[in-house]
Design a protein around this motif. Structure first.
Motif, PDB file in Angstrom:
ATOM      1  N   CYS A   1      41.389 -33.630  37.288  1.00 53.20           N
ATOM      2  CA  CYS A   1      40.349 -34.540  37.775  1.00 53.20           C
ATOM      3  C   CYS A   1      39.130 -33.762  38.241  1.00 53.20           C
ATOM      4  O   CYS A   1      37.993 -34.059  37.846  1.00 53.20           O
ATOM      5  CB  CYS A   1      40.916 -35.390  38.916  1.00 53.20           C
ATOM      6  SG  CYS A   1      39.730 -36.523  39.673  1.00 53.20           S
TER       7      CYS A   1
ATOM      8  N   LYS B   1      35.323 -33.718  36.501  1.00 57.32           N
ATOM      9  CA  LYS B   1      34.104 -34.067  37.248  1.00 57.32           C
ATOM     10  C   LYS B   1      33.092 -32.926  37.195  1.00 57.32           C
ATOM     11  O   LYS B   1      31.900 -33.158  36.990  1.00 57.32           O
ATOM     12  CB  LYS B   1      34.443 -34.398  38.703  1.00 57.32           C
ATOM     13  CG  LYS B   1      35.042 -35.777  38.875  1.00 57.32           C
ATOM     14  CD  LYS B   1      35.352 -36.089  40.314  1.00 57.32           C
ATOM     15  CE  LYS B   1      34.090 -36.277  41.131  1.00 57.32           C
ATOM     16  NZ  LYS B   1      34.345 -36.795  42.466  1.00 57.32           N
TER      17      LYS B   1
ATOM     18  N   ASN C   1      29.325 -33.050  35.358  1.00 56.87           N
ATOM     19  CA  ASN C   1      28.086 -32.757  36.079  1.00 56.87           C
ATOM     20  C   ASN C   1      27.323 -31.596  35.457  1.00 56.87           C
ATOM     21  O   ASN C   1      26.104 -31.526  35.549  1.00 56.87           O
ATOM     22  CB  ASN C   1      28.375 -32.465  37.551  1.00 56.87           C
ATOM     23  CG  ASN C   1      28.793 -33.702  38.309  1.00 56.87           C
ATOM     24  OD1 ASN C   1      28.371 -34.808  37.999  1.00 56.87           O
ATOM     25  ND2 ASN C   1      29.637 -33.532  39.308  1.00 56.87           N
TER      26      ASN C   1
ATOM     27  N   TYR D   1      44.125 -42.051  37.106  1.00 54.06           N
ATOM     28  CA  TYR D   1      42.860 -42.147  37.821  1.00 54.06           C
ATOM     29  C   TYR D   1      41.762 -42.490  36.835  1.00 54.06           C
ATOM     30  O   TYR D   1      41.915 -42.319  35.621  1.00 54.06           O
ATOM     31  CB  TYR D   1      42.521 -40.843  38.559  1.00 54.06           C
ATOM     32  CG  TYR D   1      42.528 -39.614  37.681  1.00 54.06           C
ATOM     33  CD1 TYR D   1      41.385 -39.211  36.998  1.00 54.06           C
ATOM     34  CD2 TYR D   1      43.675 -38.857  37.518  1.00 54.06           C
ATOM     35  CE1 TYR D   1      41.395 -38.090  36.178  1.00 54.06           C
ATOM     36  CE2 TYR D   1      43.691 -37.741  36.710  1.00 54.06           C
ATOM     37  CZ  TYR D   1      42.548 -37.366  36.043  1.00 54.06           C
ATOM     38  OH  TYR D   1      42.554 -36.263  35.232  1.00 54.06           O
ATOM     39  N   LYS D   2      40.654 -42.986  37.355  1.00 57.11           N
ATOM     40  CA  LYS D   2      39.518 -43.342  36.519  1.00 57.11           C
ATOM     41  C   LYS D   2      38.660 -42.100  36.275  1.00 57.11           C
ATOM     42  O   LYS D   2      38.401 -41.341  37.204  1.00 57.11           O
ATOM     43  CB  LYS D   2      38.695 -44.425  37.222  1.00 57.11           C
ATOM     44  CG  LYS D   2      37.521 -44.911  36.422  1.00 57.11           C
ATOM     45  CD  LYS D   2      36.784 -46.010  37.178  1.00 57.11           C
ATOM     46  CE  LYS D   2      35.581 -46.449  36.367  1.00 57.11           C
ATOM     47  NZ  LYS D   2      34.763 -47.407  37.093  1.00 57.11           N
TER      48      LYS D   2
ATOM     49  N   SER E   1      35.467 -40.807  36.245  1.00 61.38           N
ATOM     50  CA  SER E   1      34.178 -41.241  36.766  1.00 61.38           C
ATOM     51  C   SER E   1      33.657 -40.221  37.762  1.00 61.38           C
ATOM     52  O   SER E   1      34.442 -39.585  38.469  1.00 61.38           O
ATOM     53  CB  SER E   1      34.367 -42.592  37.473  1.00 61.38           C
ATOM     54  OG  SER E   1      33.242 -42.909  38.270  1.00 61.38           O
ATOM     55  N   PRO E   2      32.341 -40.081  37.852  1.00 61.50           N
ATOM     56  CA  PRO E   2      31.779 -39.170  38.856  1.00 61.50           C
ATOM     57  C   PRO E   2      32.108 -39.597  40.285  1.00 61.50           C
ATOM     58  O   PRO E   2      32.062 -38.791  41.206  1.00 61.50           O
ATOM     59  CB  PRO E   2      30.258 -39.244  38.621  1.00 61.50           C
ATOM     60  CG  PRO E   2      30.108 -39.779  37.245  1.00 61.50           C
ATOM     61  CD  PRO E   2      31.311 -40.628  36.973  1.00 61.50           C
ATOM     62  N   SER E   3      32.489 -40.858  40.472  1.00 59.89           N
ATOM     63  CA  SER E   3      32.791 -41.355  41.824  1.00 59.89           C
ATOM     64  C   SER E   3      34.271 -41.238  42.195  1.00 59.89           C
ATOM     65  O   SER E   3      34.648 -41.558  43.313  1.00 59.89           O
ATOM     66  CB  SER E   3      32.332 -42.800  41.964  1.00 59.89           C
ATOM     67  OG  SER E   3      33.044 -43.634  41.064  1.00 59.89           O
ATOM     68  N   THR E   4      35.116 -40.779  41.283  1.00 63.81           N
ATOM     69  CA  THR E   4      36.538 -40.653  41.569  1.00 63.81           C
ATOM     70  C   THR E   4      36.762 -39.600  42.646  1.00 63.81           C
ATOM     71  O   THR E   4      36.213 -38.504  42.591  1.00 63.81           O
ATOM     72  CB  THR E   4      37.323 -40.261  40.299  1.00 63.81           C
ATOM     73  OG1 THR E   4      37.147 -41.292  39.332  1.00 63.81           O
ATOM     74  CG2 THR E   4      38.806 -40.087  40.582  1.00 63.81           C
ATOM     75  N   ASP E   5      37.577 -39.947  43.643  1.00 57.39           N
ATOM     76  CA  ASP E   5      37.933 -38.999  44.703  1.00 57.39           C
ATOM     77  C   ASP E   5      39.197 -38.269  44.256  1.00 57.39           C
ATOM     78  O   ASP E   5      40.313 -38.782  44.397  1.00 57.39           O
ATOM     79  CB  ASP E   5      38.171 -39.745  46.019  1.00 57.39           C
ATOM     80  CG  ASP E   5      38.492 -38.810  47.177  1.00 57.39           C
ATOM     81  OD1 ASP E   5      38.683 -37.582  46.967  1.00 57.39           O
ATOM     82  OD2 ASP E   5      38.562 -39.297  48.321  1.00 57.39           O
ATOM     83  N   CYS E   6      39.014 -37.078  43.722  1.00 58.66           N
ATOM     84  CA  CYS E   6      40.136 -36.319  43.158  1.00 58.66           C
ATOM     85  C   CYS E   6      41.175 -35.917  44.216  1.00 58.66           C
ATOM     86  O   CYS E   6      42.326 -35.671  43.869  1.00 58.66           O
ATOM     87  CB  CYS E   6      39.632 -35.092  42.426  1.00 58.66           C
ATOM     88  SG  CYS E   6      38.629 -35.484  40.967  1.00 58.66           S
TER      89      CYS E   6
END
Length: 114
Positions: free
Chosen positions: A71, A75, A79, A102-103, A105-110
């Motif tokens: 994850c 990310k 970026n 998990y999704k 996405s840049p907003s995923t909290d790994c």
């Protein structure tokens, strides 16, 4: 194309440095496995061989620590690489017929990935 070469070199370097010391998943393995996805994610080509890398990554990320690493690496790569379509990235598991916990996405909290 130059960026793909840089990513491949970085991935190879990571594998050479880390491989003898650990069996855990590395960012080098993640970026190498998903390098065939770049043309698709940047809207420059078909899905092609991408799904093989996605499925391989899923098979390699067996532990919660490996999934967190994957994850975080995804990310970071998203970026660092210009022009990635976030919608295509989020839809990649479904396009390849796999389910990840998990999704993408840049907003995923790994840190919360199990």
């Amino acid at each position: 194309m130059e960026m793909v070469g840089k990513i491949a070199c970085f991935a190879l370097l990571c594998m050479v440095v880390v491989a003898p010391h650990a069996e855990a998943l590395t960012c080098g393995q993640v970026t190498t496995g998903l390098a065939p996805c770049l043309p698709y994610l940047q809207g420059r080509g078909p899905l092609g061989g991408c799904c093989g890398g996605v499925k391989g990554l899923l098979g390699s990320a067996k532990t919660p620590a490996d999934r967190k690493t994957a994850c975080t690496c995804l990310k970071s790569a998203a970026n660092a690489i210009k022009g990635i379509d976030a919608g295509k990235a989020a839809g990649l598991p479904a396009a390849c017929g796999v389910n990840i916990p998990y999704k993408i996405s840049p907003s995923t909290d790994c840190s919360k990935v199990q």
